[in-house]
Design a protein around this motif. Structure first.
Motif, mmCIF file in Angstrom:
data_model
loop_
_atom_site.group_PDB
_atom_site.id
_atom_site.type_symbol
_atom_site.label_atom_id
_atom_site.label_comp_id
_atom_site.label_asym_id
_atom_site.label_seq_id
_atom_site.Cartn_x
_atom_site.Cartn_y
_atom_site.Cartn_z
ATOM 1 N N THR A 203 -41.732 7.875 -17.764
ATOM 2 C CA THR A 203 -41.179 7.454 -19.043
ATOM 3 C C THR A 203 -41.836 8.301 -20.118
ATOM 4 O OG1 THR A 203 -40.766 5.612 -20.544
ATOM 5 C CG2 THR A 203 -42.813 5.494 -19.278
ATOM 6 N N THR A 204 -41.046 8.758 -21.046
ATOM 7 C CA THR A 204 -41.584 9.727 -21.989
ATOM 8 C C THR A 204 -40.897 9.599 -23.340
ATOM 9 O OG1 THR A 204 -42.077 12.072 -22.268
ATOM 10 C CG2 THR A 204 -40.019 11.546 -21.176
ATOM 11 N N THR A 205 -41.311 10.426 -24.265
ATOM 12 C CA THR A 205 -40.759 10.350 -25.616
ATOM 13 C C THR A 205 -39.842 11.554 -25.863
ATOM 14 O OG1 THR A 205 -42.528 11.677 -26.505
ATOM 15 C CG2 THR A 205 -42.884 9.311 -26.453
ATOM 16 N N ILE A 206 -38.953 11.418 -26.819
ATOM 17 C CA ILE A 206 -38.075 12.561 -27.058
ATOM 18 C C ILE A 206 -38.834 13.727 -27.649
ATOM 19 C CG2 ILE A 206 -35.778 11.606 -27.161
ATOM 20 C CD1 ILE A 206 -35.935 11.291 -29.989
ATOM 21 N N LEU A 207 -39.918 13.421 -28.330
ATOM 22 C CA LEU A 207 -40.689 14.547 -28.872
ATOM 23 C C LEU A 207 -41.176 15.449 -27.749
ATOM 24 C CD1 LEU A 207 -42.845 13.418 -31.874
ATOM 25 C CD2 LEU A 207 -40.899 14.974 -31.787
ATOM 26 N N ARG A 208 -41.547 14.821 -26.639
ATOM 27 C CA ARG A 208 -42.020 15.616 -25.508
ATOM 28 C C ARG A 208 -40.879 16.313 -24.790
ATOM 29 N NH1 ARG A 208 -46.888 14.576 -22.959
ATOM 30 N NH2 ARG A 208 -48.239 13.282 -24.229
ATOM 31 N N LEU A 209 -39.713 15.703 -24.837
ATOM 32 C CA LEU A 209 -38.605 16.258 -24.046
ATOM 33 C C LEU A 209 -37.674 17.151 -24.835
ATOM 34 C CD1 LEU A 209 -37.148 13.859 -21.391
ATOM 35 C CD2 LEU A 209 -38.553 15.870 -21.151
ATOM 36 N N LYS A 210 -37.919 17.282 -26.127
ATOM 37 C CA LYS A 210 -37.024 18.113 -26.944
ATOM 38 C C LYS A 210 -36.864 19.492 -26.347
ATOM 39 C CE LYS A 210 -36.539 16.464 -31.415
ATOM 40 N NZ LYS A 210 -36.589 16.730 -32.817
ATOM 41 N N GLY A 211 -35.641 19.943 -26.283
ATOM 42 C CA GLY A 211 -35.398 21.283 -25.787
ATOM 43 C C GLY A 211 -35.461 21.383 -24.274
ATOM 44 N N LEU A 212 -35.748 20.270 -23.599
ATOM 45 C CA LEU A 212 -35.867 20.316 -22.137
ATOM 46 C C LEU A 212 -34.801 19.429 -21.510
ATOM 47 C CD1 LEU A 212 -39.734 20.001 -22.015
ATOM 48 C CD2 LEU A 212 -38.403 22.092 -21.776
ATOM 49 N N GLU A 213 -34.709 19.478 -20.175
ATOM 50 C CA GLU A 213 -33.667 18.678 -19.538
ATOM 51 C C GLU A 213 -34.143 17.995 -18.265
ATOM 52 O OE1 GLU A 213 -31.171 22.076 -19.581
ATOM 53 O OE2 GLU A 213 -31.324 22.397 -17.422
ATOM 54 N N LYS A 214 -33.481 16.891 -17.915
ATOM 55 C CA LYS A 214 -33.844 16.075 -16.762
ATOM 56 C C LYS A 214 -32.585 15.738 -15.984
ATOM 57 C CE LYS A 214 -38.218 15.760 -17.542
ATOM 58 N NZ LYS A 214 -39.274 16.043 -16.567
ATOM 59 N N GLU A 215 -32.747 15.208 -14.741
ATOM 60 C CA GLU A 215 -31.542 14.998 -13.929
ATOM 61 C C GLU A 215 -30.947 13.591 -14.036
ATOM 62 O OE1 GLU A 215 -33.338 16.490 -10.456
ATOM 63 O OE2 GLU A 215 -34.289 14.606 -9.918
ATOM 64 N N LEU A 216 -31.802 12.585 -14.174
ATOM 65 C CA LEU A 216 -31.260 11.223 -14.325
ATOM 66 C C LEU A 216 -32.001 10.577 -15.493
ATOM 67 C CD1 LEU A 216 -30.954 8.501 -11.499
ATOM 68 C CD2 LEU A 216 -30.756 8.122 -13.922
#
Ligand SMILES: Nc1ncnc2c1ncn2[C@@H]1O[C@H](COP(=O)(O)OP(=O)(O)OP(=O)(O)O)[C@@H](O)[C@H]1O
Length: 826
Positions: free
Chosen positions: A733-746
């Motif tokens: 579980t993570t934050t959008i700040l960490r995931l910005k610009g990145l991608e995940k599968e589910l």
């Protein structure tokens, strides 16, 4: 064996084929009926099957769709194909050379059945087993998986010779490319063009495919509507120009006749048991509503002309992880060109902005003929993105045979954080610095600072609020919406720093400032409220600078860097500056970028204002003098987001675009034309974390054919994450700040998660929804936050899947809130 004999043989197999359809269905039901949502999913899949009759699209993304489809259509589709093309099937079996049959839009494999069983007929008639390879290509993993796991094993049980037939299953997206060789391809397109949407896209891609496959035969079927007939004739005219001749496809007599009594009885049992809304008529072999078209081309010379063709028609166009394999499209190439003008690259999530940034850097280096000295800065808000940009750039440099030296700012247990310097070019005189936005003060300004602890700062602010209230006679319970650490820190960021409304300029200055970028949710007009905020912040600023224990916040350090550059004590250090994810920059940040450059024309900004979760609607790109020569590049189409998810969130992206102040740079999201179809977002509802977790685990299990593994919950929802982890499922579980610009599968969008900036909830949800390259699950519980509820109404209802009746109920209840003005603002 001739055509008449083969037809007769097939007729004799009619009961056995029916038995295969039945056994496959029984095996599928036995394997799945214990799923708590089985009956619900099947009932909706059955209803959706009527979409075909009503000429709308069937999405094929429920796991029970192939069951409903095969029980009704399998026999008909086989019959239609054989009745039209039995002589071609005979020809393929009798051919002395191998034949590769590409079945585009294979569904549950009726073409494979026709060719496969014909091969068995030949073998049983004492001939050698025909050399055939059947390549099933379809957009739906569920349809192919039903063929591979249920229908084909049942067929092999009755016809063991089928084991010798080469069969392949590929989920296709038109962008996949690979290398392999084939000799004598035939292309079958059964009902490929029945999709009512994207017709021209399908046509142009089919055309392209025929060009690269150069098949010797094209066998096509579509339903017999006027529109389809016209489309077929225009396609066939095109093919004739390419040297194909029409083959007269005879349909005077049907190979199979009558009904399928055992399949009908079984189907009726399902209809009753699950109260399906379905026709009570018997399942029939007869189907009168289709067109057929056959085309062939005489191949010249020897037929073993090995050619390279699109191969690994791989699952769901998995993202290209190796940067050198990405071929830029024309718009991306244009945006990546070298130029001496500030360039601003915008476009929806997943359109390739970061890809363009790396390409543009290469173009800069080429323009400078790989000689330095050259100082380049690459910066963004997200460390993981920095790491990716650096990896991509390194890959491009290595592909060009350039030597690269790497130095990292931080390496822990052998793992680097991606930030640091990369040097390359002649005598390593080109330096590319990768710096996290927060660290610009340290690594660019060499600003000495004391360690910063956010908690200490919050506690200090709480103290200053109390002091202020006391001094100004404000009751303890008054104005708490502005006199709290969250609000004050953001005010410091957006106004004091962001608009350079410096504390030293005094209260009057602050009283008069137009607080751009702060939204209107919490009012803070000129007067005593502003006075109180200013006083608290002034105390905070003084404390930070005076108390040796305070430490400097990242903002304060950025401010110091700004001061150094503004006063020219620090000369502009860079020749080029590249900023990815610029959307959260304040006006001061933009100025800072410009000041770090020797020449502001060499600034490159890439980002998407629809993902501006901190400044939301007020985000905009400066239009001041320094940026006068700016040039915009707008990229379109998301490579990341599957078609169905794009369709589902389109209204949300439209709402963001409509309410954005900077219309020039925010656009609605559309899929890239080669995007994989994917599954519609799945709405799942549960009373609590345990129930939600169980259902999410069940969804993951049902959708495994989509090649998914890890579950990513956004925004941070530790409770739900713990429950899923308990079952041994890989989950984070993570934050959008960490995931910005990145991608995940589910990606699971949890509606119970806290949002820091409620004003930007649309941008927040958009950013979460666009982090997936495969599946999106929307998790609703009793604890769903009210501010998310209206957002559900901004999803296109016919492009959603509700997991079960409870999910549908919860969803419907929440959706009623949609009439709230919140979603119609702007
Ligand atoms: N021309 C292309 N061909 C194939 N894949 C591409 C192409 N351009 C981009 N992609 C893929 O699309 C995905 C998204 O690219 P990228 O991260 O550059 O997009 P973005 O616009 O920066 O996204 P975001 O707005 O979320 O930051 C990546 O997996 C990338 O490999």
């Amino acid at each position: 064996m001739n055509r008449t004999q083969l037809t007769q043989w097939f007729r004799n197999q009619q009961p056995t084929i029916e038995q295969i359809i039945l056994e496959a269905a029984q095996a599928f039901v036995a394997a799945n009926e214990r799923n708590p949502n089985f009956g619900y999913d099947l009932s909706i899949a059955q209803q959706e099957a009527y979409n075909l009759v009503q000429n709308t699209d069937l999405c094929y993304d429920r796991y029970t769709t192939p069951l409903a489809y095969s029980l009704w259509y399998q026999a008909r589709r086989m019959n239609v194909f054989l009745s039209h093309f039995c002589d071609k099937v005979t020809e393929a079996c009798a051919a002395s050379q191998p034949v590769e049959v590409f079945d585009l839009g294979a569904g549950t494999g009726c073409v494979q059945f026709c060719f496969g069983l014909a091969a068995v007929a030949f073998k049983r008639a004492g001939k050698r087993m025909p050399l055939m390879r059947i390549i099933n290509v379809d957009v739906s993993p569920f349809m192919l998986s039903y063929l591979r796991s249920y229908l084909w094993p049942a067929a092999i049980k009755h016809y063991p010779e089928l084991r010798d037939l080469l069969v392949e299953y590929h989920v296709y997206s038109w962008t996949n490319r690979g290398e392999f060789s084939i000799t004598n391809p035939w292309v079958c397109a059964s009902y490929l063009f029945d999709s009512s949407e994207n017709e021209s896209y399908l046509q142009s891609n089919f055309d392209e495919l025929i060009k690269s496959f150069e098949p010797s035969k094209i066998l096509m079927l579509t339903s017999a509507q006027e529109r389809k007939r016209n489309m077929m004739s225009s396609l066939s005219a095109k093919m004739r120009q390419r040297g194909f001749n029409m083959i007269v496809a005879s349909s005077d007599e049907s190979v199979f006749q009558g009904a399928l009594p055992v399949v009908s009885a079984y189907r009726m049992r399902l209809v009753e048991k699950y109260r399906l809304k379905a026709s009570k008529s018997a399942v029939s072999w007869a189907d009168g509503s289709f067109n057929a078209l056959g085309l062939e081309k005489q191949q010249s010379g020897l037929s073993f002309n090995m050619r390279s063709l699109p191969e690994v028609l791989d699952l769901f166009n998995p993202p290209l992880r190796v940067r050198r394999e990405v071929q830029l499209n024309d718009d991306q190439i244009r945006a990546a060109r070298y130029e001496e003008q500030p360039s601003i690259i915008t476009g929806p999530a997943g359109c390739g902005k970061s890809i363009v940034v790396t390409e543009k850097i290469i173009n800069v280096l080429e323009k400078h003929k790989w000689t330095g000295p050259l100082n380049i800065l690459v910066t963004t808000f997200n460390k993981s993105l920095i790491k990716q940009l650096r990896a991509w750039l390194t890959d491009l440099l290595e592909a060009k045979g350039k030597s690269v030296r790497q130095q990292y700012n931080k390496v822990v247990n052998g793992v680097n954080d991606g930030t640091g310097d990369l040097t390359t070019g002649a005598e390593f005189s080109i330096q590319i610095r990768f710096v996290h936005f927060e660290m610009l003060g340290k690594y660019v300004g060499s600003i000495q600072f004391k360690p910063f602890n956010e908690n200490t700062h919050r506690q200090a602010l709480e103290r200053f609020v109390l002091e202020t209230k006391k001094e100004q006679g404000i009751a303890a319970d008054k104005w708490n919406e502005i006199l709290n650490p969250d609000f004050l820190l953001e005010e410091y960021h957006r106004v004091i720093y962001g608009l350079q409304c410096k504390l030293v300029l005094g209260e009057d200055n602050y009283q008069g400032v137009e607080r751009k970028g702060r939204g209107r949710r919490i009012s803070l007009n000129r007067g005593p409220r502003r006075k109180a905020v200013f006083t608290a912040l002034h105390k905070y600023g003084k404390w930070m600078h005076a108390d040796p224990q305070a430490g400097q916040s990242y903002l304060a350090r950025r401010q110091m860097l700004f001061n150094e550059l503004e006063s020219r004590r620090l000369p502009a250090p860079f020749d080029y500056v590249f900023v990815d994810e610029f959307q959260d920059c304040t006006p001061t940040d933009y100025k800072l970028m410009g000041m770090m450059l020797k020449n502001v024309d060499r600034l490159v900004l890439a980002g998407d204002l629809a993902q501006a979760v901190h400044i939301g609607q007020s985000g905009s790109i400066p239009r001041d003098k320094a940026m006068a020569r700016r040039v915009y590049y707008r990229l379109n189409g998301s490579y990341r987001l599957p078609f169905r998810i794009c369709e589902a969130i389109y209204p949300l992206s439209e709402a963001i675009a409509a309410s954005s102040l900077d219309r020039e740079v925010t656009a609605e999201i559309t899929p890239y034309k080669g995007a994989p179809p994917g599954a519609r977002p799945i709405i799942v509802g549960g009373a609590n974390d345990t129930e939600l977790a169980q259902k999410i685990i069940a969804i993951r299990a049902a959708y495994l054919p989509f090649d998914i593994n890890q579950v990513t919950i956004m925004e941070k929802d530790d409770g739900l994450c713990r429950e899923i982890r308990r079952a041994g499922i890989p989950v984070e579980t993570t934050t959008i700040l960490r995931l910005k610009g990145l991608e995940k599968e589910l990606v699971v969008w949890s509606l119970q998660a806290e949002v820091e900036y409620e004003d930007e909830v649309k941008e927040f949800v958009y950013t979460i929804a666009t982090r997936t390259n495969c599946m999106l699950v929307v998790a609703i519980s009793q604890n769903a936050k009210a501010y998310f509820k209206p957002l559900l109404g901004l999803l296109r209802p016919d492009r959603l899947i509700c997991w079960d009746a409870q999910s549908e109920n919860l969803f419907t209840t929440y959706k009623q809130v949609v009439s709230s003005p919140l979603i119609h603002e702007g």
